[in-house]
Design a protein around this motif. Sequence first.
Motif, short mmCIF file in Angstrom:
data_model
loop_
_atom_site.label_atom_id
_atom_site.label_comp_id
_atom_site.label_asym_id
_atom_site.label_seq_id
_atom_site.Cartn_x
_atom_site.Cartn_y
_atom_site.Cartn_z
N ALA A 1 34.99 44.79 36.69
CA ALA A 1 34.90 44.55 38.02
C ALA A 1 35.90 45.51 38.49
O ALA A 1 37.05 45.63 37.89
CB ALA A 1 35.26 43.21 38.28
N LEU A 2 35.64 46.03 39.95
CA LEU A 2 36.52 46.97 40.44
C LEU A 2 36.95 46.43 41.85
O LEU A 2 35.66 46.12 42.53
CB LEU A 2 36.01 48.26 40.39
N LEU A 3 38.06 46.45 42.26
CA LEU A 3 38.32 45.97 43.43
C LEU A 3 39.25 47.06 44.37
O LEU A 3 40.16 47.36 43.51
CB LEU A 3 39.01 44.55 43.50
N VAL A 4 39.03 47.18 45.42
CA VAL A 4 40.02 48.26 46.39
C VAL A 4 40.49 47.57 47.52
O VAL A 4 39.72 46.97 48.15
CB VAL A 4 39.24 49.47 46.56
N TRP B 1 36.28 47.69 48.67
CA TRP B 1 35.32 47.81 47.85
C TRP B 1 35.32 46.63 46.91
O TRP B 1 36.28 46.29 46.25
CB TRP B 1 35.47 49.25 47.13
N VAL B 2 34.26 46.22 46.58
CA VAL B 2 34.02 45.19 45.44
C VAL B 2 32.84 45.56 44.66
O VAL B 2 31.72 45.87 45.15
CB VAL B 2 33.58 43.53 46.18
N PHE C 1 45.27 49.59 46.44
CA PHE C 1 45.15 49.17 45.18
C PHE C 1 43.77 49.26 44.50
O PHE C 1 42.78 48.42 45.04
CB PHE C 1 45.70 47.80 44.76
N PHE C 2 43.54 50.22 43.74
CA PHE C 2 42.21 50.43 42.95
C PHE C 2 42.56 49.60 41.63
O PHE C 2 43.12 50.28 40.72
CB PHE C 2 41.80 51.86 42.63
N THR C 3 41.79 48.36 41.57
CA THR C 3 42.38 47.71 40.15
C THR C 3 40.97 47.51 39.59
O THR C 3 40.15 47.06 40.02
CB THR C 3 42.83 46.20 40.93
N VAL C 4 40.87 47.58 38.17
CA VAL C 4 39.97 47.39 37.12
C VAL C 4 40.22 46.12 36.37
O VAL C 4 41.36 45.79 36.11
CB VAL C 4 39.54 48.56 36.35
N TYR C 5 39.27 45.19 36.35
CA TYR C 5 39.32 44.14 35.41
C TYR C 5 38.26 44.07 34.30
O TYR C 5 37.23 44.37 34.63
CB TYR C 5 39.12 42.67 36.13
N ALA C 6 38.73 43.96 33.25
CA ALA C 6 37.87 43.98 31.97
C ALA C 6 37.83 42.35 31.71
O ALA C 6 38.50 41.66 31.40
CB ALA C 6 38.66 44.31 30.84
N LEU C 7 36.30 41.95 31.63
CA LEU C 7 36.00 40.47 31.68
C LEU C 7 35.45 40.11 30.42
O LEU C 7 34.62 41.03 29.69
CB LEU C 7 35.22 40.00 32.88
N GLN D 1 43.80 43.84 32.94
CA GLN D 1 43.53 44.51 34.40
C GLN D 1 44.51 45.67 34.38
O GLN D 1 45.53 45.80 33.79
CB GLN D 1 43.72 43.41 35.13
N ASN D 2 44.28 46.63 35.20
CA ASN D 2 45.31 47.58 35.63
C ASN D 2 44.93 48.19 37.06
O ASN D 2 43.67 48.04 37.47
CB ASN D 2 45.38 48.90 34.24
N ARG D 3 45.85 48.95 37.35
CA ARG D 3 45.52 49.64 38.95
C ARG D 3 46.17 50.89 38.83
O ARG D 3 47.07 51.54 38.28
CB ARG D 3 45.97 48.70 39.94
#
Length: 151
Positions: free
Chosen positions: A49-52, A66-67, A112-118, A142-144
């Motif tokens: 997942a990617l959230l900005v 962004w979602v 914050f451009f954050t990526v989540y590995a689920l 997660q990281n950003r």
Amino acid sequence: MPLNIADLKISSPDFQPGTRLADEFSADGGNAAPRLEITGVPAEAVELALLVHDPDAPLPLGFTHWVVYGHPARDGAVDVGGENVRVGANTAGKNEYMGPRPPAGHGDHHYFFTVYALDHHVEGIPSREEFLEGYAHAILEQNRIVGLYSN
């Protein structure tokens, strides 16, 4: 499960961490999403997942730009054109990337451009807040990367 932030990385050839985003990535200057690269995806991840998000926006919950859900759990460039990728609504209610447009004179905003590995798939297209509340238990890593922008 303890949260691991050692291996998963997000970077961009379009900006360095803590630097200003180019105008072409702003809402008024082209509204193009910067290119993003993800590495170190854990083998047990089933989805990214990617959230900005701009926490500096003068709104109670900041502004979500962004979602993205359903991104394949693999290293490489972020590609929102994939078969199972779903782009959710930003704070403006549009299912697309919306570049920075902070109020004039409001100073630097942090994006914050954050990526989540689920470890399991996200159902539907939750808002940023719904995702963070409902899927916190599913986050393996997660990281950003943070970019700046001001008007």
